[in-house]
Design a protein around this motif. Sequence first.
Motif, PDB file in Angstrom:
ATOM      1  N   UNK B 109      44.885  37.525  52.688  1.00  0.00           N
ATOM      2  CA  UNK B 109      45.545  36.593  51.757  1.00  0.00           C
ATOM      3  C   UNK B 109      44.624  36.229  50.598  1.00  0.00           C
ATOM      4  N   UNK B 110      43.348  36.040  50.912  1.00  0.00           N
ATOM      5  CA  UNK B 110      42.376  35.694  49.873  1.00  0.00           C
ATOM      6  C   UNK B 110      42.318  36.767  48.798  1.00  0.00           C
ATOM      7  N   UNK B 111      42.268  38.030  49.236  1.00  0.00           N
ATOM      8  CA  UNK B 111      42.213  39.137  48.273  1.00  0.00           C
ATOM      9  C   UNK B 111      43.505  39.194  47.463  1.00  0.00           C
ATOM     10  N   UNK B 112      44.648  38.920  48.132  1.00  0.00           N
ATOM     11  CA  UNK B 112      45.929  38.907  47.402  1.00  0.00           C
ATOM     12  C   UNK B 112      45.912  37.857  46.297  1.00  0.00           C
ATOM     13  N   UNK B 113      45.318  36.689  46.594  1.00  0.00           N
ATOM     14  CA  UNK B 113      45.288  35.612  45.603  1.00  0.00           C
ATOM     15  C   UNK B 113      44.387  35.994  44.427  1.00  0.00           C
ATOM     16  N   UNK B 114      43.215  36.580  44.747  1.00  0.00           N
ATOM     17  CA  UNK B 114      42.244  36.881  43.693  1.00  0.00           C
ATOM     18  C   UNK B 114      42.628  38.130  42.898  1.00  0.00           C
ATOM     19  N   UNK B 115      42.995  39.212  43.616  1.00  0.00           N
ATOM     20  CA  UNK B 115      43.217  40.497  42.937  1.00  0.00           C
ATOM     21  C   UNK B 115      44.694  40.885  42.833  1.00  0.00           C
ATOM     22  N   UNK B 116      45.603  40.102  43.428  1.00  0.00           N
ATOM     23  CA  UNK B 116      47.023  40.439  43.394  1.00  0.00           C
ATOM     24  C   UNK B 116      47.402  41.388  44.524  1.00  0.00           C
ATOM     25  N   UNK B 117      48.729  41.498  44.806  1.00  0.00           N
ATOM     26  CA  UNK B 117      49.130  42.324  45.948  1.00  0.00           C
ATOM     27  C   UNK B 117      49.421  43.773  45.557  1.00  0.00           C
ATOM     28  N   UNK B 118      49.375  44.087  44.278  1.00  0.00           N
ATOM     29  CA  UNK B 118      49.573  45.483  43.876  1.00  0.00           C
ATOM     30  C   UNK B 118      48.294  46.280  44.125  1.00  0.00           C
ATOM     31  N   UNK B 119      48.432  47.593  44.205  1.00  0.00           N
ATOM     32  CA  UNK B 119      47.255  48.446  44.349  1.00  0.00           C
ATOM     33  C   UNK B 119      46.461  48.498  43.053  1.00  0.00           C
ATOM     34  N   UNK B 120      45.144  48.773  43.160  1.00  0.00           N
ATOM     35  CA  UNK B 120      44.284  48.869  41.977  1.00  0.00           C
ATOM     36  C   UNK B 120      43.622  50.249  41.986  1.00  0.00           C
ATOM     37  N   UNK B 121      43.558  50.922  40.823  1.00  0.00           N
ATOM     38  CA  UNK B 121      42.920  52.239  40.810  1.00  0.00           C
ATOM     39  C   UNK B 121      41.412  52.172  41.016  1.00  0.00           C
ATOM     40  N   UNK B 122      40.873  53.131  41.770  1.00  0.00           N
ATOM     41  CA  UNK B 122      39.433  53.267  41.997  1.00  0.00           C
ATOM     42  C   UNK B 122      39.101  54.724  41.681  1.00  0.00           C
ATOM     43  N   UNK B 123      38.714  55.017  40.429  1.00  0.00           N
ATOM     44  CA  UNK B 123      38.528  56.413  40.043  1.00  0.00           C
ATOM     45  C   UNK B 123      37.359  57.071  40.780  1.00  0.00           C
ATOM     46  N   UNK B 124      37.494  58.366  41.036  1.00  0.00           N
ATOM     47  CA  UNK B 124      36.401  59.141  41.622  1.00  0.00           C
ATOM     48  C   UNK B 124      35.286  59.245  40.573  1.00  0.00           C
ATOM     49  N   UNK B 125      34.001  59.031  40.974  1.00  0.00           N
ATOM     50  CA  UNK B 125      32.915  59.172  39.989  1.00  0.00           C
ATOM     51  C   UNK B 125      32.947  60.567  39.360  1.00  0.00           C
ATOM     52  N   UNK B 126      32.762  60.618  38.042  1.00  0.00           N
ATOM     53  CA  UNK B 126      33.011  61.872  37.324  1.00  0.00           C
ATOM     54  C   UNK B 126      32.114  63.012  37.816  1.00  0.00           C
ATOM     55  N   UNK B 127      30.901  62.666  38.312  1.00  0.00           N
ATOM     56  CA  UNK B 127      30.016  63.736  38.770  1.00  0.00           C
ATOM     57  C   UNK B 127      30.504  64.372  40.066  1.00  0.00           C
TER      58      UNK B 127
END
Lengths: 413, 288
Positions: B109-127
């Motif tokens: 619940x804490x993470x939902x409040x801070x970052x929202x309940x939608x997914x967030x992109x985490x890109x693969x490091x370019x290297x």
Amino acid sequence: MTKGTTRNHISRRHMLAALGTGASVVAMPWIARAADDTIRIGFPTPLTGPFAAEAKDQVKSAELAVKQFNDKGGINGRKIELLVRDDKLNGGEAATRTLELIEKDKVHAIVGSLSSAVQLAVNEVTRARGVLYVSISQSDTINEVKDFSKYTFHEALNPTMTAGAVARHSFKKGMKVAHLVADYAYGHEMLRGFKRAQAAIGVETVGEIMHPFGAADYSTFMPRLRSMRADVLCISNFGRDQANSIKQAVDFGLKQQSRIVVPVLLHNQRLAVAPEVFEGVVGGSNFYWGLESQLPSAKAFNDAYRAANNGAIPTDYGAYGYTGVSSLLMAMQASGGTDTDKVIAALEALKYDVAKGPQYYRKCDHQSVQSVLVLESKKKADMKSDNDLFSIVANEVPSEEVLRSCTELGFPG
Amino acid sequence: MDTELILMQLFSGVALGAILVLTALGLSIIFGMLGVVNFAHGALFMVGAYAGLWVASLTGSFWWGLIVAPIMIGGFGMLIEYFLIRPLYGRSIDDPLLLTFGLSYVLVEGVRIVFGSDGIPFPTPSSLTGVVDLGVGFFPIYRIFVVGIVFLVVVLLWLGLEKTKFGLIVRAGARDPTMMKVLGIDISKVWLLVFGLGVGLASLGGVLSGPMRSVNPEMGALVLAEAFVVTVIGGLGSLVGSIVAGLLVGVVISMTALFAPEMATIVMFALMAVVLLIRPQGLFGKLA
């Protein structure tokens, strides 16, 4: 399989009927709301769970439709109230909440739910209680005679329309297609929709993989998908499964070999991964905010939504909340109130255009005949703003031609 | 069915197994040393992914996220041990279980409040983007990198537990904490560090999973189930068991995905049931 499903339905129907009788006996008059003249609309939707993002957008859009009618003085002077309930993406929960809305809150109609299976559970209850229901989640079975209810109007697209439109605009004769499908009602229905369209175009299926619903890792399906050497990889799943499976297919280099196609391209899932991942992916949709450049009704809807939600734009599944509630309220207005039979007649006669061009409900199965969009996810460099996600590849005009015929659905000619 | 496909499927299974090993290790260490069944393991995995994403976006580098987030969340784990778990030692095993179960809800619940309940992109490091040709098929470079990290972590853990004085104290403490106290060793400090280590491993798993899956508040739920299955098959509290069972489960899932893909999730529970019937203590577990 089919037998089992049918038996299940009958037993659930009996169970719900029994439950309903029980509830009406127990529900004492003083618990029920005072008989004021407010028009109440029940709105069950999965506020918690993996489709929460889409469900919250549905609520905001539905609230906007209600507010607009209230601002104009309601219907014959009667105010409208929206009663939102969390169905937790669970059929049993949805049936209970719906029954409560009908028995305790005395709603005049139900709009909502966001999953083919949950929607069918709500449909069982509204059919048994003779209550109006505007369903706003994709389903083909709800159109068929066995699940038909004269009280139910299906505002959402169905898999035959969606998969059909995507296939018509991305498949060509002689192509080879590989299917990755979520192993539950939605995936199965979409697969059927695609295969129907493939047969008409002359496209070969080179392989089908059913994946468990809600899987987080798709790596073990990739070697086989790659070995199929398809021209098109068709991924039929919903919500987070869509973002995860497309991301991993791209990681495994499948985009170099095949074009990726999905039945419904979801706004919120595209936002959950980087634009590079979805770049070039093609999928269907009921609504995209970018329609506003070509459609006055879309522009009016977007503007009203922005004004009510701090500049945010409406999304695909959210828009169903608006078009669904609006059509119901327009029919109530036309019929002069909440008399169920009169509202049904008004809905059957209604022509409406509130967000996405002209729409109407087909008489035999109460399916909303409407435009179907085919979208393509944009390259990052082509995006003009954070919300500029898709380009509109095609906008199929509303036509009963793309639906299964009334006789095919089992209705008498 | 050609051999190339089967070899490729085996490799995918081992790579998937490596991820399972990482998530199971933290759970297994905490149970083995402290006797605490940490139901917040999945939630801490998820918090780790968010922390990694946050650090990576602040510094502009995936590598800082990979290093800093596990230390940060490991430290957070120590606070949990000190303030919440410690008062429950000596009571029934259900108490810390219920506490961590509740904690997992608070974290989600804490993470939902801070970052929202939608997914967030985490890109693969370019290297580390792109695929590499293994001779029998293509495999993402990033996933091979993850296998390498897991191997490194396992080696470091083994060295730390078997070859250092601290490791000796930890192992002795797991066997007879009273004797350790008699010998004048402050066992509570050891437990604090072990809990922090277990949580740090969970959060490392979260950061590493970020670029493979989208990051969302519910991503830990399935991970918790997988980690439990692996530790139960391997034998509760056995590190070797977690490693062998993790790889085994990965390969079994992968082979099932080839022949009966719709069974790919359920098969690990079937495997657990079979193991429990034949060896109730798990492959490497000791009977209590």
